[in-house]
Scaffold this motif. Structure first.
Motif, short mmCIF file in Angstrom:
data_model
loop_
_atom_site.label_atom_id
_atom_site.label_comp_id
_atom_site.label_asym_id
_atom_site.label_seq_id
_atom_site.Cartn_x
_atom_site.Cartn_y
_atom_site.Cartn_z
N GLU A 96 14.90 87.27 49.27
CA GLU A 96 14.95 86.04 48.94
C GLU A 96 13.74 85.35 48.72
N ASP A 97 12.60 85.51 49.43
CA ASP A 97 11.52 85.06 49.39
C ASP A 97 10.70 85.52 47.93
N ARG A 143 12.82 83.79 44.97
CA ARG A 143 12.29 82.52 44.81
C ARG A 143 10.76 82.76 44.15
N GLN A 144 9.91 83.26 44.48
CA GLN A 144 8.62 83.36 44.03
C GLN A 144 8.46 83.91 42.56
N ILE A 168 20.36 81.98 44.78
CA ILE A 168 19.33 81.39 44.23
C ILE A 168 18.85 80.99 42.86
N TYR A 169 19.57 81.84 42.02
CA TYR A 169 19.41 81.83 40.68
C TYR A 169 20.19 80.60 39.97
N TRP A 177 18.75 77.17 39.99
CA TRP A 177 17.48 77.18 39.59
C TRP A 177 17.71 77.20 37.79
#
Length: 132
Positions: free
Chosen positions: A49-50, A53-54, A92-93, A96
């Motif tokens: 996940e990190d 995100r990065q 996550i996407y 975004w």
């Protein structure tokens, strides 16, 4: 045709012989972005996940430095070393990428440089002139 290469200070310098972004023909081409912080820290030991995100933050920084943004994305290619992470990436996407997601491919690969779990490259329409 004018070609402009973009390496913004908001990203760590490229680790290879490439530019973070290239503007040509009204499009912005974003090189494969890895989970590396602006200070150069490699997040290869961080949770998926990190890393995701990065990578997305890096894509966004390169887009903005080139005079575009996430809403102007045309295509995104995602390389992952574990397809079981696809649902995590989608979670996550989706926020975004926004309400008008670009064309996308998710490609399983056996490994990525430095042992990273994800890499993302993209193409976007140029919104304005690049800011250096």
């Amino acid at each position: 045709m004018t070609i402009e290469r973009i390496n913004p200070g908001s990203l760590a310098p490229p680790g290879g012989h490439h530019s973070h972004a290239v503007v040509a023909g009204g499009l912005v081409f974003i090189s494969g972005q890895l989970p590396i912080t602006p200070s150069g820290e490699k997040l290869n030991q961080s949770p998926f996940e990190d890393q995701a995100r990065q990578v997305l933050a890096n894509v966004q920084a390169a887009l903005e430095a080139a005079g575009s943004n996430v809403a102007q994305l045309v295509q995104v290619r995602v390389y992952v070393t574990d397809m079981d992470q696809w649902p995590v990436f989608n979670r996550i996407y989706q926020p975004w990428a926004g309400a008008a997601p670009p064309a996308r491919a998710v490609v399983p690969v056996p490994l990525l440089h430095h042992g990273f779990a994800i890499e993302v490259e993209a193409v976007a329409a140029l919104q304005s002139l690049p800011k250096q």
